[in-house]
Each structure stands twice: as structure tokens, then as C-alpha cells.
Design an enzyme around this catalytic site. Structure first.
Site, PDB file in Angstrom:
ATOM      1  N   LEU A  43      30.371  28.976  94.284  1.00  0.00           N
ATOM      2  CA  LEU A  43      31.499  28.145  93.901  1.00  0.00           C
ATOM      3  C   LEU A  43      32.664  28.581  94.777  1.00  0.00           C
ATOM      4  CD1 LEU A  43      31.808  25.899  91.763  1.00  0.00           C
ATOM      5  CD2 LEU A  43      32.896  27.559  90.272  1.00  0.00           C
ATOM      6  N   ASP A  44      33.260  27.646  95.503  1.00  0.00           N
ATOM      7  CA  ASP A  44      34.331  27.988  96.433  1.00  0.00           C
ATOM      8  C   ASP A  44      35.485  28.686  95.732  1.00  0.00           C
ATOM      9  OD1 ASP A  44      32.934  26.781  98.444  1.00  0.00           O
ATOM     10  OD2 ASP A  44      34.183  24.978  98.534  1.00  0.00           O
ATOM     11  N   ARG A  45      36.202  29.496  96.477  1.00  0.00           N
ATOM     12  CA  ARG A  45      37.371  30.200  95.933  1.00  0.00           C
ATOM     13  C   ARG A  45      38.343  29.237  95.264  1.00  0.00           C
ATOM     14  NH1 ARG A  45      41.551  32.309 100.228  1.00  0.00           N
ATOM     15  NH2 ARG A  45      41.799  30.036 100.303  1.00  0.00           N
ATOM     16  N   THR A  47      37.823  26.233  94.048  1.00  0.00           N
ATOM     17  CA  THR A  47      37.232  25.338  93.057  1.00  0.00           C
ATOM     18  C   THR A  47      37.177  26.037  91.706  1.00  0.00           C
ATOM     19  OG1 THR A  47      35.861  24.305  94.765  1.00  0.00           O
ATOM     20  CG2 THR A  47      35.216  23.942  92.478  1.00  0.00           C
TER      21      THR A  47
END
Length: 225
Positions: A43-45, A47
Site C-alpha cells: 500500500l503506497d505511503r 494511500t
């Protein structure tokens, strides 16, 4: 398995620049086990939303396989610029922008890996749209690149959109459906709309009363802020 509601701006794993990460805090989630849980997917930073943790090595391997095999259904909410159609699919292959292994920036490239996203618009206001995005594949930055390539960049995207570096990405991992047990219904979890997106979502017609979290399934509680 644990599912947490990750805040935007907190990276899951350490990066080259250092700084706080979610990994630093996972020891607090042992709940009696000898080792900390670990993230079962990316999970992107920037997001927010649902992140699955495996509590031990066997569980982590099982969860990793479910994600790798595309058996986990993922739903995201995004606020985008522009006027996307009411529903449809984005089928654009993706590849890295650079050969540098440290770079995670991506681009649409016919020679890249197949990438597919289904979408529908949940509301609109003032040149923006509230979208539900359902990625079938799980490429790095897939939703951000797909939306940008179609002409509707995600609000606050400093890489693929027009936002400045101080913008907050308006992308939220709303829900997951995990077929953890072959003979039982999939476990469904959802994370509430994050604070940094609520004003924009409300402008597009969102209301907490109209988008309730799912009922408890297989004993797993709802995720709360």
C-alpha cells in the site's frame, strides 16, 4: 490475520531517506505471539485504508498467495480531476519509467505488464468525480497511472497529476474481500472515509449514512477510525 486502517503519509517499509514507518510500530500488534505481524501486500505511503497483516509465517505465506493469485477483491475510492464516464474498464499495460531499480515511477507502455482496472463514478461536483476503482491486477501505482493516462488524474498526486509536493493524495483503500476459507464466505472489511478526503467526497454527494461499513463477517470486526 489483522486488517488495519493505515493513515495517508505513513510508509509501510523503510525507504532510502529514513523516517518513521508502519513497520516500526508493528511490535505493538503481537497480541501474545512471539513475532510481530507483517504486511501481506503493498500500500503506497500516500494511500490510506485497508492493509492486511499476517500474524505468523504460515499465515503470511497463505495471504501472500491469495494476493499474488488475484483472489482478493480490492476496492478503492478516489477523487479525480475531470469527467470520467459513468463506468468502464482501463486496460493499459504498465512498465517502469526508468531502468533504475530504485525508481518506482511507472508509465503506460504496450510492452509492459498487463494491467486492468474496472471503475464506476459514484458522484460528481465542480469538475471532479468520486470514483470507485477495482484493480484486477496489482501493479505498482496502477490506479494512479491508469487514471492519469485517461485524463482524470487523482487529486493530490504529485507524481502523475498536477498537484504540488504538499498535496495530499485523494486515494483510499476502501475495502477488501478475502476468501480465506474455501468452504466459507469471503471475509469482507472496509475502512471509513479518511478525514483528508471527506470534504471532497461530501461535495460529490458522499454521506456516512449512505455508505455503511459491512456487517461483521466470520468474526472479524469492522475497522474504525
Amino acid at each position: 490475520m489483522l486488517v488495519i486502517d493505515k493513515p495517508a503519509g505513513l510508509p509501510v517499509h523503510p525507504g532510502p531517506k529514513g523516517g518513521p514507518t508502519l513497520t516500526d510500530r508493528l511490535d505493538a500488534l503481537r497480541f501474545g505471539l512471539p513475532r510481530r505481524p507483517e504486511a501481506a501486500h503493498r500500500l503506497d505511503r500516500d494511500t490510506s485504508g485497508c492493509l492486511v497483516l499476517g500474524r505468523h509465517a504460515k499465515a503470511l505465506a497463505r495471504l501472500n498467495r491469495l494476493f499474488a493469485d488475484g483472489k482478493v477483491q480490492k476496492t478503492y475510492w478516489a477523487l479525480v480531476e475531470g469527467s470520467p464516464p459513468d463506468e468502464g474498464s482501463i486496460d493499459l499495460a504498465l512498465a517502469r519509467r526508468s531502468d533504475d531499480p530504485r525508481s518506482w515511477w511507472m508509465k503506460a507502455d504496450p510492452a509492459g505488464l498487463p494491467s486492468l482496472t474496472h471503475f464506476r463514478v459514484l458522484g460528481r461536483a465542480a469538475g471532479r468525480a468520486w470514483m470507485e476503482l477495482r484493480p484486477v491486477t496489482g501493479r505498482t501505482h496502477q490506479l494512479r497511472v491508469h487514471c492519469s493516462a485517461m485524463g482524470w488524474p487523482i487529486v493530490g498526486d504529485a507524481i502523475y497529476g498536477s498537484a504540488g509536493r504538499d498535496g495530499v493524495l485523494q486515494l483510499h483503500a476502501r475495502g477488501l474481500s478475502l476468501p480465506l476459507y474455501p468452504k466459507r464466505e469471503a471475509i469482507a472489511v472496509a475502512a471509513p472515509a479518511p478525514g483528508h478526503m471527506r470534504e471532497g467526497l461530501a461535495a460529490c454527494g458522499w454521506s456516512p449514512a449512505e455508505t455503511p461499513l459491512p456487517q461483521r463477517t466470520s468474526g472479524l470486526p469492522e475497522i474504525r477510525s
